[in-house]
Design a protein around this motif. Structure first.
Motif, PDB file in Angstrom:
ATOM      1  N   VAL A  29      41.944  58.997  35.654  1.00  0.00           N
ATOM      2  CA  VAL A  29      41.230  57.921  36.109  1.00  0.00           C
ATOM      3  C   VAL A  29      41.491  56.368  35.696  1.00  0.00           C
ATOM      4  CG1 VAL A  29      38.997  57.026  36.822  1.00  0.00           C
ATOM      5  CG2 VAL A  29      39.541  59.596  36.594  1.00  0.00           C
ATOM      6  N   LEU A  30      41.764  55.639  36.747  1.00  0.00           N
ATOM      7  CA  LEU A  30      42.198  54.227  36.154  1.00  0.00           C
ATOM      8  C   LEU A  30      41.254  53.210  36.792  1.00  0.00           C
ATOM      9  CD1 LEU A  30      46.071  54.379  37.355  1.00  0.00           C
ATOM     10  CD2 LEU A  30      45.181  54.812  35.084  1.00  0.00           C
ATOM     11  N   VAL A  31      41.039  52.172  36.079  1.00  0.00           N
ATOM     12  CA  VAL A  31      40.118  51.155  36.420  1.00  0.00           C
ATOM     13  C   VAL A  31      40.632  49.826  36.195  1.00  0.00           C
ATOM     14  CG1 VAL A  31      37.862  50.311  35.443  1.00  0.00           C
ATOM     15  CG2 VAL A  31      38.443  52.716  35.372  1.00  0.00           C
ATOM     16  N   ALA A  32      40.220  48.953  37.138  1.00  0.00           N
ATOM     17  CA  ALA A  32      40.466  47.607  37.073  1.00  0.00           C
ATOM     18  C   ALA A  32      39.294  46.961  36.907  1.00  0.00           C
ATOM     19  CB  ALA A  32      41.085  47.196  38.553  1.00  0.00           C
ATOM     20  N   GLN A  33      39.026  45.977  35.564  1.00  0.00           N
ATOM     21  CA  GLN A  33      38.005  45.491  35.418  1.00  0.00           C
ATOM     22  C   GLN A  33      37.914  44.175  34.961  1.00  0.00           C
ATOM     23  OE1 GLN A  33      36.557  47.762  31.540  1.00  0.00           O
ATOM     24  NE2 GLN A  33      34.728  46.650  31.554  1.00  0.00           N
ATOM     25  N   LEU A  34      37.128  43.370  35.170  1.00  0.00           N
ATOM     26  CA  LEU A  34      36.758  42.006  34.606  1.00  0.00           C
ATOM     27  C   LEU A  34      35.999  41.696  33.468  1.00  0.00           C
ATOM     28  CD1 LEU A  34      37.665  39.040  35.307  1.00  0.00           C
ATOM     29  CD2 LEU A  34      35.307  38.885  36.809  1.00  0.00           C
ATOM     30  N   LEU A  35      36.646  41.542  32.470  1.00  0.00           N
ATOM     31  CA  LEU A  35      35.954  41.404  30.977  1.00  0.00           C
ATOM     32  C   LEU A  35      35.288  40.009  31.103  1.00  0.00           C
ATOM     33  CD1 LEU A  35      38.772  42.745  28.611  1.00  0.00           C
ATOM     34  CD2 LEU A  35      37.042  44.033  30.032  1.00  0.00           C
ATOM     35  N   ASP A  36      34.180  40.157  30.171  1.00  0.00           N
ATOM     36  CA  ASP A  36      33.289  39.036  29.849  1.00  0.00           C
ATOM     37  C   ASP A  36      34.156  37.552  29.520  1.00  0.00           C
ATOM     38  OD1 ASP A  36      31.111  40.372  30.562  1.00  0.00           O
ATOM     39  OD2 ASP A  36      30.624  40.811  28.307  1.00  0.00           O
ATOM     40  N   SER A  37      35.337  37.913  28.776  1.00  0.00           N
ATOM     41  CA  SER A  37      36.244  37.045  28.426  1.00  0.00           C
ATOM     42  C   SER A  37      36.985  36.266  29.731  1.00  0.00           C
ATOM     43  CB  SER A  37      37.381  37.349  27.586  1.00  0.00           C
ATOM     44  OG  SER A  37      38.030  38.402  28.303  1.00  0.00           O
ATOM     45  N   GLY A  38      36.899  36.861  31.040  1.00  0.00           N
ATOM     46  CA  GLY A  38      37.519  36.354  31.895  1.00  0.00           C
ATOM     47  C   GLY A  38      38.992  37.003  32.380  1.00  0.00           C
ATOM     48  N   ASN A  39      39.262  38.100  31.416  1.00  0.00           N
ATOM     49  CA  ASN A  39      40.432  38.569  31.474  1.00  0.00           C
ATOM     50  C   ASN A  39      40.427  39.860  32.480  1.00  0.00           C
ATOM     51  OD1 ASN A  39      43.065  39.685  30.993  1.00  0.00           O
ATOM     52  ND2 ASN A  39      42.593  40.516  28.825  1.00  0.00           N
ATOM     53  N   LEU A  40      41.148  39.958  33.725  1.00  0.00           N
ATOM     54  CA  LEU A  40      41.212  41.113  34.473  1.00  0.00           C
ATOM     55  C   LEU A  40      42.367  42.088  33.992  1.00  0.00           C
ATOM     56  CD1 LEU A  40      40.299  42.252  37.199  1.00  0.00           C
ATOM     57  CD2 LEU A  40      42.246  41.062  38.104  1.00  0.00           C
ATOM     58  N   VAL A  41      41.685  43.360  33.546  1.00  0.00           N
ATOM     59  CA  VAL A  41      42.516  44.224  33.109  1.00  0.00           C
ATOM     60  C   VAL A  41      42.661  45.449  33.917  1.00  0.00           C
ATOM     61  CG1 VAL A  41      42.198  43.382  30.869  1.00  0.00           C
ATOM     62  CG2 VAL A  41      40.893  45.405  31.593  1.00  0.00           C
ATOM     63  N   VAL A  42      43.809  46.212  33.771  1.00  0.00           N
ATOM     64  CA  VAL A  42      44.020  47.604  34.315  1.00  0.00           C
ATOM     65  C   VAL A  42      44.083  48.522  33.283  1.00  0.00           C
ATOM     66  CG1 VAL A  42      45.377  49.118  35.891  1.00  0.00           C
ATOM     67  CG2 VAL A  42      45.040  46.929  36.409  1.00  0.00           C
TER      68      VAL A  42
END
Length: 252
Positions: A29-42
């Protein structure tokens, strides 16, 4: 499509933009997540150690947020050496302007940026080791939000937003601070120091300093024992992109 690639298409299966990754995903399972720091990560769900498949912090546009790195990873080869501003059309790559950290690091700050100094809002640092070299900053005061942005006219701006005490961004500092900071505006040395004179005095008087300065008297190191070195303080170091340095030296 390779698992772990985030894709933006136009609804007709035409890819407009996509991420890239140098390693395969570990979990199903893969997730695209926007962190509180503003970093969009996969990332995959089996790992949550900050070792992301892809992160937007590696590809800054016109803004450097707290925690972002500007530099180079010697192990992966990833280079984040520029903040890029698009002047007109984001798709016209020929019309991009950029700013690089050309100022030399003097152990305290980048030379030529006198308004960069220890403060109560953010903490900056330059890290240089066998694995990586980068400039970064972190916020000290959680009640103040701050970002570093490159404007379209090439001015680097530090903006702050005091939480609960302001209705918008407040300009904290800028660089360059005046025309004298413009690279090579007055020739190779920036100004005519002692023993030097303008190469073109007429142009100099008309505010065209691009020809720079020349020595009033040519050097004669072999026959003239009066030749020597003069000490100047509060000046910027020259362009150091092609220079060498001694990592064992300290400010002491």
């Amino acid at each position: 499509m390779t698992p772990g690639i985030l894709v933006l298409d136009n609804g007709s299966d035409n890819i407009i933009w996509s991420t890239n990754t140098s390693r395969p995903a570990q979990g199903p399972v893969l997730v695209a997540q926007l962190l509180d720091s503003g970093n969009l990560v996969v990332r995959d769900t089996l790992t949550d150690d900050g070792n992301f498949l892809w992160q937007s912090f590696d590809y800054p546009s016109d803004t450097l947020l707290p925690g972002m790195k500007l530099g180079k990873d010697f192990e992966t080869g990833l280079e984040i050496l520029r903040i890029i501003v698009n002047l007109e059309d984001i798709h016209k790559m020929a019309q991009l302007s950029s700013i690089e950290l050309d100022h030399a690091w003097n152990g305290v700050r980048f030379s030529g940026v006198p308004n960069l100094s220890p403060n109560s809002i953010f903490r900056y640092r330059l890290v240089f080791n066998d694995k990586e070299v980068y400039y970064s900053y972190d916020l000290i005061n959680s009640s103040v939000i701050s970002r570093l942005m490159l404007s379209q006219n090439g001015v680097l701006q530090r903006w702050t937003w005091p939480v609960g005490r302001s209705q918008g961004w407040v300009l904290y500092l800028t660089t360059p601070t005046d025309n004298c900071d413009t690279y090579s505006l007055c020739g190779a040395y920036g100004t005519c120091l002692n023993k030097f004179a303008p190469k073109d005095s007429n142009a100099w008087a008309n505010t065209d300093w691009s020809n720079g300065c020349v020595r009033k008297t040519p050097l004669d190191c072999y026959n003239n024992r009066s030749d020597g070195f003069l000490m100047y303080s509060h000046v910027k170091l020259p362009d150091t992109r092609n220079s060498w340095f001694n990592v064992s030296m300290t400010l002491e």
